[in-house]
Design an enzyme around this catalytic site. Structure first.
Site, PDB file in Angstrom:
ATOM      1  N   CYS A  61       3.480  -9.048   2.118  1.00 40.28           N
ATOM      2  CA  CYS A  61       2.291  -8.953   1.248  1.00 40.28           C
ATOM      3  C   CYS A  61       2.643  -8.741  -0.222  1.00 40.28           C
ATOM      4  O   CYS A  61       1.811  -9.007  -1.096  1.00 40.28           O
ATOM      5  CB  CYS A  61       1.400  -7.790   1.671  1.00 40.28           C
ATOM      6  SG  CYS A  61       1.051  -7.701   3.413  1.00 40.28           S
TER       7      CYS A  61
HETATM    8  O1  KQY Z   1      -2.070  -8.114   1.912  1.00 39.97           O
HETATM    9  C1  KQY Z   1      -2.254  -6.950   2.086  1.00 39.97           C
HETATM   10  N1  KQY Z   1      -1.949  -6.428   3.234  1.00 39.97           N
HETATM   11  C2  KQY Z   1      -2.817  -6.130   1.012  1.00 39.97           C
HETATM   12  C3  KQY Z   1      -3.656  -4.994   1.406  1.00 39.97           C
HETATM   13  C4  KQY Z   1      -4.222  -4.330   0.205  1.00 39.97           C
HETATM   14  C5  KQY Z   1      -4.742  -3.032   0.433  1.00 39.97           C
HETATM   15  C6  KQY Z   1      -5.263  -2.366  -0.788  1.00 39.97           C
HETATM   16  N2  KQY Z   1      -5.148  -0.973  -0.650  1.00 39.97           N
END
Ligand code: KQY
Length: 366
Positions: A356
């Protein structure tokens, strides 16, 4: 940089797989104290570890705010490039451009609309306007033309492709109310086909339990090569994750890909359920006068959230007994790459993991 109103499919561009050769990788320096505990101090150390590792085999570009530029520059090795760019948080996978390439090796980006994983319906923060400009700014920095897809909400973590005509997504995410409620599943499939230039979209039902992205595919299932995926697999029938992983397996077992291949599915073990502690919650700032997490909340930990770099796999570890087994499995599946496991609880607390926070720039992009 030109902003294009045609689609990649019309122009003969497609999204290459992550296991294809890269020129580089984007990351974003963590800063916001309601996402990252203790003012992001611990997260920054892990981001440095991830960036320093990836930067050894492809050009790592770290985007940092004006306030944090000097700190990032000082903490990162000199082979990592640091550029000033304003963002709302640090999720390069989701806010960065999806890169596409044509037969001549020309690379362009796609500029999806980003609304913090669900906008005012169930998004995770407001505002998100700086994040929504990141894809354009990154393409501008690289002098790459960009496809305007601002009428469609999508994050990079919600798609995986094999580079040979197939994409995998989850219904929980792409059909969520906070993204494109006016579009049917068929219309969304058509958008993905036009922009990723794939012929087939495989729709899993769900992702990882309690994943606040509405269950991005990149936490549950990832391509390791055409025709082969890893799937986060839960052995405990009493865990809500069991039924979620089982429904994915049932779909993947039945599906063929765009080339008519039956998919080979490798079951990736999961760490034991991971819960955020009181001390960790105390380290998080409030957002709009409310805590962003509560003690005992289950975090969406998964070993599938790894990054495929040139010659390396960068995967999360959780100090869990399964860490070694998961690493050994990935090493068997990627015999030509060195698997490096990084203790990633501090990224998980932010709501995601190594995949991510990274966005690959395919060969031809730099
Ligand atoms: O891609 C992702 N797992 C991002 C999650 C973002 C969370 C924001 N607190």
């Amino acid at each position: 940089m030109k902003i294009l109103s045609s689609t990649p499919k019309q122009d003969g561009f497609y999204m290459p797989a992550e296991f294809d050769l890269h020129d580089g990788c984007f990351m974003i320096w963590p800063e916001r104290a309601d996402s990252w505990q203790f003012g992001a101090i611990r997260a920054r150390q892990v981001f440095v570890e991830v960036a320093s590792t990836i930067g050894k085999t492809e050009k790592l570009i770290m985007c940092a705010s004006h306030k944090q530029y000097h700190n990032a520059r000082e903490m990162l090795p000199d082979y990592v490039r640091v550029v000033e760019m304003s963002s709302d948080d640090a999720w390069a996978r989701d806010v960065g451009p999806t890169f596409v390439r044509n037969k001549e090796g020309i690379v362009r980006g796609i500029d999806w609309y980003f609304n913090a994983w669900g906008g005012l319906e169930d998004g995770l923060y407001f505002p998100w306007d700086k994040d929504n400009q990141m894809a354009k700014k990154m393409c501008d920095l690289l002098d790459k033309d960009i496809y305007d897809a601002q009428d469609f909400v999508l994050e990079g973590g919600s798609i995986h492709v094999d580079g040979e005509g197939t994409a995998i997504v989850t219904e929980a995410c792409l059909l969520s109310k906070g993204r494109n409620p006016a579009l049917t599943k068929e219309e969304i499939t058509k958008k993905l086909k036009d922009y990723l230039n794939v012929e087939k979209v495989i729709w899993l039902k769900s992702g990882i339990y309690n994943d606040e992205t509405n269950e991005h595919v990149d936490n549950i299932c990832a391509y390791i090569r055409p025709g082969e995926v890893v799937l986060a697999w839960c052995e405990d029938k009493n865990d809500p994750q069991y039924a979620m992983s089982k429904s994915c397996l049932d779909i993947l077992d039945k599906e063929t890909d765009a080339k008519g291949r039956q998919l080979i599915v490798h079951k990736m073990p999961m760490p034991s359920p991971i819960f955020i502690t009181q001390e960790e919650c105390d380290g998080l700032d409030h957002m709009n006068f409310e805590p962003t997490r509560s003690p005992g909340e289950r975090l969406a930990g998964s070993y599938v959230n790894f990054y495929i770099a040139n010659k390396q796999i960068i995967m999360p570890g959780f100090n869990d007994p399964m860490d070694q087994e998961a690493k050994a499995l990935l090493q068997r599946l990627f015999p030509d790459r060195q698997v490096i496991q990084i203790y990633a609880r501090d990224i998980l607390i932010g709501g995601g993991n190594i995949h991510c926070i990274t966005q690959q720039i395919p060969k031809g992009g730099l």
